[in-house]
Enzyme design. Structure first.
Site, mmCIF file in Angstrom:
data_model
loop_
_atom_site.group_PDB
_atom_site.id
_atom_site.type_symbol
_atom_site.label_atom_id
_atom_site.label_comp_id
_atom_site.label_asym_id
_atom_site.label_seq_id
_atom_site.Cartn_x
_atom_site.Cartn_y
_atom_site.Cartn_z
ATOM 1 N N TYR A 109 0.820 -1.211 0.000
ATOM 2 C CA TYR A 109 0.000 0.000 0.000
ATOM 3 C C TYR A 109 0.857 1.265 0.000
ATOM 4 C CZ TYR A 109 -3.300 3.570 1.324
ATOM 5 O OH TYR A 109 -4.057 4.714 1.337
ATOM 6 N N TRP A 111 1.145 5.732 -1.564
ATOM 7 C CA TRP A 111 0.779 6.728 -2.567
ATOM 8 C C TRP A 111 1.715 6.792 -3.759
ATOM 9 C CZ3 TRP A 111 -2.094 11.775 -2.505
ATOM 10 C CH2 TRP A 111 -3.366 11.593 -1.948
#
Ligand SMILES: Nc1nc2c(c(=O)[nH]1)N[C@H]1C(S)=C(S)[C@@H](COP(=O)(O)OP(=O)(O)OC[C@H]3O[C@@H](n4cnc5c(=O)[nH]c(N)nc54)[C@H](O)[C@@H]3O)O[C@H]1N2
Ligand SMILES: Nc1nc2c(c(=O)[nH]1)N[C@H]1C(S)=C(S)[C@@H](COP(=O)(O)OP(=O)(O)OC[C@H]3O[C@@H](n4cnc5c(=O)[nH]c(N)nc54)[C@H](O)[C@@H]3O)O[C@H]1N2
Ligand SMILES: [Mo]
Length: 766
Positions: A109, A111
């Site tokens: 996970y 950005w």
């Protein structure tokens, strides 16, 4: 001396990279941006930071003896790209052979970058999927609880993942905006996929000028920009559901609810009303009942309910509210409240989420896809809810509930992470640390020596966006950007795509990974796909070469205002919602059928595990709210000048009400120790009278820096946060339900060490 300029893009804004003799010297904001983010100023220093990972590196005791312990404390040995890739390829093959693909965790996970082709999380998953699959993750930390709740209630998660009623509609029609969690401008600096225009403040100012009244419901008055002249209702964190139930109780007691809308567009109001009035459980959820829980005066709760019913009202709620234990409930209750007000589907009315969470929420934008690189299917067919990472590592073979199903945690032997920093973002980092030694191998691609890179065995240096071509853009912004390679790769770093292509070639699945395209061919292909999508929406985009040369395109404004659920409102039979009943489900038979005690069939006040009303508050009397950082994106660029300028006493700030500080003998600028049963960190005290008593605030993202005794030195609040699922239904992160105590730090000064690169030994060992 030659100066050249290149179009570039970060999640915190588009910019021109100014390059002098091959070296980045400045980042100038995109000319069309009315409100650039100061965060751009961090980029030049970070690109050439001593914390850049210059060459592939392997943790020494792993290299010599395959030791699992020592992650986070060992030194690293630099190796050649060939040796590093050989090690990674061997480990992937070994785990696939011994445990099957599910033994690899590739949920990775984070950005990553605003460029959509080189988006590292997409690249790593695509690579692992094309090589046989892996254990993946679903959902996110941003709005994970909402993502899996909303489809049961309204048939879609679009109000968090996509569009909400747009600002033009709101400004022309709303008279009252009730903002739960506020409208903090700091969050408007960021959009996933970047932004050409930061518009949040401009929209809010226009709304105010249009005479819209704002009520901000939050433990922090600072969540309401002064120019809104908002009424501030200070409530105890995590008690919004109770407050809204009190409003709902008032509406029905005074007959102010919209019975016709509830009958024609909703299901379950009668049963919900039995809960509201107390017929079901003996407790009327009156304003007085709510007041005792949330700390807002009963009179104010009643008054707000009456005002909301008397005018065109928008209920908007920050994403933060569902990032808490039982975080499904405030979201469901906001929908129930808006349903009782009867304005869902009307211009400027109803509910929305995230106006205070991210730039671009409510931006009018033509409904066209933004650029995206696809991962393809995962042949392993395994995934965990993303925030259950530590649970998974701790409990292989154990069953877990998720959205009506039971699944089994796989036994992970290799973790492959690219494009995220779990040793910033995950809750209860001491618990994660205790289990992190379990897998045989951890591989990380990073550009910097982040806390997660330091806890890997094989670290592969990745280029930054400045060192490669890409295409970027966000579905919440009207620009699409060509990202132009501005400088040569720093050190020996490579693009994630090139690293994976080489690994795929060695394992024999390059054709599936690349589909025969190199970077340039992929960028052309992505542009072709965006152009085809735009075409079908009546928008003609320029040819690829023209787009690249120009650096950006601007999409035309939409022809009309977007009003969420407009068609459903106009005709619920012809345009039903994708729920079992086709209507808004105030009672969900599906959720009720799952039989979860922590998420019953209708919105319910369920006290979180930790809040100011919990027994544990006797020992840890302060509720810690962990916000998104004002001076950076999560943990990105924390060592850089913009983030560092925001530190106090050399670490992350702890904002505290002056009364709470005085009671502990704390003054502005002091060094404090913040602690609970899970951990402790140091922080710099900032007195803040905008905070309600009993509430303290820390931003997330300070680089995790535990001393040998476990005391975290940089101020990373995730050593304190609670690592449980929001509920069995959605298993979202419960990061915002945390009790702590604070005391002055009397120990020695303890410098933060994580801002220096780890010990690195030159090649030649092993
Ligand atoms: N307590 C608490 N915890 C929280 C939250 C909270 O509210 N409270 N919020 C949560 C939320 S909403 C989120 S979204 C998460 C954010 O958590 P993350 O997304 O993990 O945080 P970032 O710091 O953005 O990490 C991205 C990393 O990717 C790296 N990176 C960038 N570009 C590239 C690239 O091209 N290639 C490679 N290989 N790497 C790259 C960056 O250097 C950085 O280290 O945190 C969550 N954690
Ligand atoms: N500058 C900057 N902006 C960002 C990011 C960043 O890293 N930096 N990250 C982006 C990302 S990934 C995301 S997901 C979004 C997240 O957006 P949000 O989750 O909405 O942002 P937060 O700052 O965590 O919280 C918003 C406000 O909610 C309030 N709040 C917290 N708990 C409660 C509660 O129980 N009740 C009420 N009523 N209010 C509460 C807090 O006071 C806080 O200021 O932010 C995005 N914006
Ligand atoms: Mo997020």
């Amino acid at each position: 001396m030659t100066i050249r300029r290149f179009q570039q893009l970060a999640h915190w804004g588009a910019y021109t990279a100014v390059v002098e003799d091959g070296r980045l010297i400045a980042c100038e904001s995109f000319a069309r941006n009315p409100a650039p983010s100061p965060m751009l100023g961090a980029i030049p220093a970070m690109v050439y930071s001593p914390l850049r990972i210059e060459r592939p590196a392997v943790r020494k005791s792993w290299l010599l003896r395959r030791e699992r312990s020592g992650r986070g404390s060992d030194s690293f040995v630099e190796v050649s790209w060939d040796q590093a890739l050989t090690l990674v390829a061997e480990e992937l093959a070994r785990v696939r052979a011994e445990r099957g693909s599910q033994g690899i965790f590739g949920g990775s996970y984070g950005w990553s970058s605003a460029g959509r082709f080189h988006h590292a999380r997409t690249q790593v998953r695509r690579f692992l999927f094309s090589g046989g699959g892996c254990t993946d993750s679903v959902g996110n930390y941003s709005w994970g609880a909402a993502q899996f709740l909303l489809p049961h209630v309204i048939g879609t998660h679009e109000p968090v993942s996509g569009r909400v009623t747009d600002w033009n509609s709101v400004i022309a029609n709303s008279r009252l905006i009730m903002a739960f969690g506020g409208l903090a401008l700091k969050n408007g600096q960021v959009t996933s996929g970047g932004a050409g225009a930061h518009t949040m403040e401009a929209w809010l100012r226009r709304a105010r000028e249009a005479g819209i009244r704002f009520v901000v419901i939050s433990p922090n008055r600072g969540d309401a920009p002064e120019f809104l002249a908002a009424q501030w209702m200070a409530l105890r964190p995590n008690t919004d559901t109770a407050l809204m139930l009190g409003m709902a109780h008032t509406l029905q007691a005074e007959g102010l609810h919209d019975s016709a809308f509830l009958a024609s567009h909703c299901t379950g109001f009668d049963a919900f009303r039995r809960y509201l009035t107390g017929t079901q459980d003996g407790t009327p959820k009156s304003a007085a009942w709510a007041a005792a829980i949330c700390g807002v005066d009963a009179d104010l709760i009643c008054a707000l309910a009456r005002q909301a019913a008397a005018t065109r009202t928008l209920v908007t709620m920050a994403w933060a509210l569902q990032r808490a234990h039982h975080g499904e409930q405030p979201y469901w209750m906001a929908i129930a409240l808006a349903a009782m007000l009867g304005q869902i589907g009307l211009p400027g009315g109803g509910f929305a989420f995230g106006h205070g969470s991210m730039n671009g929420v409510g931006n009018p934008r033509v409904d066209l896809p933004s650029p995206e690189f696809a991962t393809g299917p995962n042949p392993a067919g395994r995934a965990i809810p993303v925030a259950r990472l530590t649970d998974m590592l701790e409990n292989p073979g154990a069953a877990f509930d998720f959205n009506g199903r039971q699944d089994i945690y796989p036994d992970i032997d290799l973790i492959y992470w690219a494009g995220g920093n779990p040793f910033h973002h995950h809750q209860d980092l001491n618990r994660l640390t205790r289990i992190w030694h379990k897998p045989a191998t951890v591989v990380v691609h990073e550009s910097w020596w982040t806390p997660s890179a330091r806890r890997a065995d094989i670290v592969l240096p990745a280029t930054t966006t400045l060192e490669r071509n890409d295409i970027g853009g966000s579905s919440r912004d009207r620009f699409i950007f060509a990202m132009q390679r501005a400088i040569a790769p720093v050190g020996e770093s490579r693009d994630d795509f090139d690293i994976f292509r080489e690994l795929a070639a060695r394992a024999g699945h390059e054709p599936a990974f690349t589909e025969g395209r190199d970077t340039d061919a992929w960028l052309r292909e992505l542009w072709r796909r965006v152009s085809v999508g735009a075409d079908s929406g009546g928008v003609t985009l320029p040819a690829y070469e023209e787009f690249i040369a120009r650096g950006w395109v601007e999409l035309p404004p939409p022809a009309r205002d977007y009003v969420m659920f407009e068609a459903f409102r106009a005709d619920p039979i012809a345009h039903p919602l994708r729920t079992p009943s086709g209507r808004i489900e105030l009672v969900s038979q599906a959720i009720g059928g799952f039989g979860y005690a922590d998420c019953p069939a209708h919105p319910t006040w369920l006290p979180p595990a930790e809040w100011l009303g919990a027994a544990a508050a006797a020992q840890f009397p302060l509720h810690l709210v962990t916000i998104q950082p004002p001076h950076r994106l999560h943990s990105q660029m924390d060592p850089g000048p913009v983030s560092q300028a925001g530190k106090v006493a050399g670490r992350e700030c702890l904002a505290i009400n002056p009364g709470d500080a005085a009671a502990r003998g704390l003054s502005d600028g002091d060094l404090a120790r913040v602690f609970n049963q899970r951990g402790a960190c140091l922080a710099g005290v900032v007195l803040d009278e905008a905070l309600m008593p009993g509430v303290v605030v820390m931003a997330t993202g300070a680089w995790f820096d535990p001393a040998v005794d476990g005391l975290e030195r940089g101020g990373n609040p995730n050593v304190l946060s609670l690592d449980v699922g929001t509920s069995s239904l959605t298993q979202g992160p419960s990061a915002l339900s945390v009790l702590v105590e604070v005391e002055g730090w009397t120990g020695k000064a303890m410098p933060v060490e994580v801002y220096r690169a780890p010990r690195i030994e030159p090649a030649g060992i092993g």
